[in-house]
Design a protein around this motif. Structure first.
Motif, PDB file in Angstrom:
ATOM      1  N   TRP A  19       0.819  -1.208   0.000  1.00  8.90           N
ATOM      2  CA  TRP A  19       0.000   0.000   0.000  1.00  8.90           C
ATOM      3  C   TRP A  19       0.847   1.249   0.000  1.00  8.90           C
ATOM      4  CZ3 TRP A  19      -3.824  -1.444   4.491  1.00  8.90           C
ATOM      5  CH2 TRP A  19      -4.653  -2.468   4.075  1.00  8.90           C
ATOM      6  N   ASP A  20       1.869   1.262   0.816  1.00  9.70           N
ATOM      7  CA  ASP A  20       2.681   2.464   0.961  1.00  9.70           C
ATOM      8  C   ASP A  20       4.013   2.072   1.576  1.00  9.70           C
ATOM      9  OD1 ASP A  20       3.327   5.123   0.813  1.00  9.70           O
ATOM     10  OD2 ASP A  20       1.754   5.823   2.162  1.00  9.70           O
ATOM     11  N   CYS A  21       5.013   2.903   1.361  1.00  9.37           N
ATOM     12  CA  CYS A  21       6.303   2.701   2.022  1.00  9.37           C
ATOM     13  C   CYS A  21       6.945   4.066   2.254  1.00  9.37           C
ATOM     14  CB  CYS A  21       7.206   1.774   1.218  1.00  9.37           C
ATOM     15  SG  CYS A  21       7.588   2.331  -0.423  1.00  9.37           S
ATOM     16  N   TRP A  22       7.711   4.190   3.332  1.00  7.44           N
ATOM     17  CA  TRP A  22       8.335   5.447   3.698  1.00  7.44           C
ATOM     18  C   TRP A  22       9.488   5.164   4.639  1.00  7.44           C
ATOM     19  CZ3 TRP A  22       3.880   3.479   5.531  1.00  7.44           C
ATOM     20  CH2 TRP A  22       3.740   3.322   6.895  1.00  7.44           C
ATOM     21  N   VAL A  23      10.322   6.170   4.853  1.00 11.26           N
ATOM     22  CA  VAL A  23      11.436   6.052   5.781  1.00 11.26           C
ATOM     23  C   VAL A  23      11.045   6.752   7.073  1.00 11.26           C
ATOM     24  CG1 VAL A  23      13.847   6.620   6.209  1.00 11.26           C
ATOM     25  CG2 VAL A  23      13.120   5.963   3.912  1.00 11.26           C
ATOM     26  N   GLU A  67     -19.269  32.509  -7.791  1.00  9.42           N
ATOM     27  CA  GLU A  67     -19.456  32.062  -9.164  1.00  9.42           C
ATOM     28  C   GLU A  67     -18.370  31.087  -9.627  1.00  9.42           C
ATOM     29  OE1 GLU A  67     -19.933  35.460 -11.665  1.00  9.42           O
ATOM     30  OE2 GLU A  67     -21.557  36.274 -10.443  1.00  9.42           O
ATOM     31  N   PHE A  68     -17.383  30.836  -8.770  1.00 14.06           N
ATOM     32  CA  PHE A  68     -16.303  29.917  -9.135  1.00 14.06           C
ATOM     33  C   PHE A  68     -16.879  28.520  -9.336  1.00 14.06           C
ATOM     34  CE2 PHE A  68     -12.975  26.844  -7.968  1.00 14.06           C
ATOM     35  CZ  PHE A  68     -12.019  27.189  -8.908  1.00 14.06           C
ATOM     36  N   ASN A  69     -16.471  27.888 -10.426  1.00 12.47           N
ATOM     37  CA  ASN A  69     -16.955  26.549 -10.728  1.00 12.47           C
ATOM     38  C   ASN A  69     -15.778  25.685 -11.150  1.00 12.47           C
ATOM     39  OD1 ASN A  69     -18.659  24.433 -11.078  1.00 12.47           O
ATOM     40  ND2 ASN A  69     -19.583  25.193 -12.961  1.00 12.47           N
ATOM     41  N   PHE A  70     -15.654  24.539 -10.538  1.00 14.78           N
ATOM     42  CA  PHE A  70     -14.570  23.619 -10.857  1.00 14.78           C
ATOM     43  C   PHE A  70     -15.073  22.200 -10.652  1.00 14.78           C
ATOM     44  CE2 PHE A  70     -10.808  21.101  -9.998  1.00 14.78           C
ATOM     45  CZ  PHE A  70      -9.920  21.573 -10.951  1.00 14.78           C
ATOM     46  N   ILE A  71     -14.824  21.353 -11.625  1.00 21.94           N
ATOM     47  CA  ILE A  71     -15.244  19.960 -11.535  1.00 21.94           C
ATOM     48  C   ILE A  71     -14.009  19.107 -11.301  1.00 21.94           C
ATOM     49  CG2 ILE A  71     -16.299  18.032 -12.762  1.00 21.94           C
ATOM     50  CD1 ILE A  71     -17.962  20.139 -14.298  1.00 21.94           C
ATOM     51  N   ILE A  72     -14.045  18.355 -10.216  1.00 21.38           N
ATOM     52  CA  ILE A  72     -12.931  17.462  -9.900  1.00 21.38           C
ATOM     53  C   ILE A  72     -12.968  16.291 -10.867  1.00 21.38           C
ATOM     54  CG2 ILE A  72     -12.007  15.889  -8.153  1.00 21.38           C
ATOM     55  CD1 ILE A  72     -13.086  17.805  -6.051  1.00 21.38           C
ATOM     56  N   PRO A  73     -11.824  15.963 -11.452  1.00 18.64           N
ATOM     57  CA  PRO A  73     -11.797  14.819 -12.374  1.00 18.64           C
ATOM     58  C   PRO A  73     -12.241  13.535 -11.675  1.00 18.64           C
ATOM     59  CG  PRO A  73      -9.714  16.021 -12.432  1.00 18.64           C
ATOM     60  CD  PRO A  73     -10.523  16.587 -11.313  1.00 18.64           C
ATOM     61  N   ASN A  74     -12.777  12.630 -12.443  1.00 14.22           N
ATOM     62  CA  ASN A  74     -13.201  11.342 -11.897  1.00 14.22           C
ATOM     63  C   ASN A  74     -11.977  10.424 -11.850  1.00 14.22           C
ATOM     64  OD1 ASN A  74     -14.745   9.294 -10.912  1.00 14.22           O
ATOM     65  ND2 ASN A  74     -15.624   8.737 -12.890  1.00 14.22           N
ATOM     66  N   PHE A  75     -11.296  10.434 -10.716  1.00 15.47           N
ATOM     67  CA  PHE A  75     -10.087   9.638 -10.569  1.00 15.47           C
ATOM     68  C   PHE A  75     -10.448   8.157 -10.424  1.00 15.47           C
ATOM     69  CE2 PHE A  75      -8.910  13.725  -8.486  1.00 15.47           C
ATOM     70  CZ  PHE A  75      -7.978  14.128  -9.408  1.00 15.47           C
ATOM     71  N   GLU A  76      -9.689   7.326 -11.106  1.00 16.63           N
ATOM     72  CA  GLU A  76      -9.859   5.890 -10.927  1.00 16.63           C
ATOM     73  C   GLU A  76      -9.190   5.479  -9.631  1.00 16.63           C
ATOM     74  OE1 GLU A  76      -9.024   3.164 -14.083  1.00 16.63           O
ATOM     75  OE2 GLU A  76      -9.586   4.624 -15.613  1.00 16.63           O
ATOM     76  N   ILE A  77      -9.783   4.520  -8.971  1.00 17.79           N
ATOM     77  CA  ILE A  77      -9.197   4.022  -7.721  1.00 17.79           C
ATOM     78  C   ILE A  77      -7.939   3.239  -8.085  1.00 17.79           C
ATOM     79  CG2 ILE A  77      -9.554   2.506  -5.740  1.00 17.79           C
ATOM     80  CD1 ILE A  77     -12.577   3.139  -6.041  1.00 17.79           C
ATOM     81  N   PRO A  78      -6.806   3.620  -7.499  1.00 19.64           N
ATOM     82  CA  PRO A  78      -5.578   2.893  -7.825  1.00 19.64           C
ATOM     83  C   PRO A  78      -5.620   1.467  -7.272  1.00 19.64           C
ATOM     84  CG  PRO A  78      -5.170   4.466  -6.063  1.00 19.64           C
ATOM     85  CD  PRO A  78      -6.580   4.671  -6.516  1.00 19.64           C
ATOM     86  N   THR A  79      -4.850   0.610  -7.899  1.00 15.59           N
ATOM     87  CA  THR A  79      -4.807  -0.784  -7.442  1.00 15.59           C
ATOM     88  C   THR A  79      -3.400  -1.206  -7.046  1.00 15.59           C
ATOM     89  OG1 THR A  79      -4.574  -1.505  -9.731  1.00 15.59           O
ATOM     90  CG2 THR A  79      -6.809  -1.497  -8.815  1.00 15.59           C
ATOM     91  N   THR A  80      -2.432  -0.335  -7.268  1.00 12.89           N
ATOM     92  CA  THR A  80      -1.045  -0.639  -6.899  1.00 12.89           C
ATOM     93  C   THR A  80      -0.417   0.613  -6.309  1.00 12.89           C
ATOM     94  OG1 THR A  80      -0.105   0.035  -9.020  1.00 12.89           O
ATOM     95  CG2 THR A  80      -0.809  -2.275  -8.825  1.00 12.89           C
ATOM     96  N   ILE A  81       0.692   0.435  -5.625  1.00 11.29           N
ATOM     97  CA  ILE A  81       1.386   1.591  -5.050  1.00 11.29           C
ATOM     98  C   ILE A  81       1.932   2.490  -6.148  1.00 11.29           C
ATOM     99  CG2 ILE A  81       3.604   0.410  -4.788  1.00 11.29           C
ATOM    100  CD1 ILE A  81       3.978   2.022  -2.186  1.00 11.29           C
TER     101      ILE A  81
END
Length: 144
Positions: A19-23, A67-81
């Motif tokens: 899932w994740d790695c760090w120092v 009046e600001f309008n912004f649509i968040i992209p439809n991100f795909e759920i990741p399956t790998t790190i």
């Protein structure tokens, strides 16, 4: 990774995902799962948290400019790190852009407040004199 503590043979593991790695304190820490459902939930929760942060940034900008309008992209759920790290880079760039937009909208709002001409220079409420400068200062503090 378990060194034989949890399984006797690696053949017992039919699924494995990092899932994740760090120092941390000069040690490499790795977060992983041998459960496919847990992995899918982890990545789903991760992307939902990132989307929530983006929605909060947009909400902040809308408080400066309705009046600001912004649509968040439809991100795909990741399956790998690797996919997660790539998507994280893309989301961080988007967050940076939204922060820059927020700064600009805030500056414009402050300029609008400063340039607004009020018909009265001061008013008295409950025997207290309220000046135009005090109102502007209160608005600035409120917006910050």
């Amino acid at each position: 990774m378990c060194g034989g503590t949890h399984v006797n043979n690696l053949e017992e593991i039919n699924f494995f995902e990092i899932w994740d790695c760090w120092v941390d304190k000069k040690k490499v820490q790795v977060q992983f799962s041998t459960n496919k459902e847990a992995t899918e939930n982890y990545f789903t929760n991760w992307i939902n948290q990132k989307k929530d942060n983006l929605y909060q940034s947009i909400k902040k900008i809308k408080s400066y400019d309705a009046e600001f309008n912004f649509i968040i992209p439809n991100f795909e759920i990741p399956t790998t790190i690797i996919a997660k790290n790539s998507l994280n880079t893309e989301i961080e760039q988007l967050e940076k852009q939204l922060n820059e937009i927020a700064k600009e909208k805030y500056k414009l709002l402050l300029q609008t407040i400063d340039n607004t001409v009020f018909p009265i220079k001061e008013i008295i409420i409950n025997y207290e004199k309220i000046t135009l400068e005090l109102i502007r200062n209160k608005l600035n503090k409120f917006l910050q």
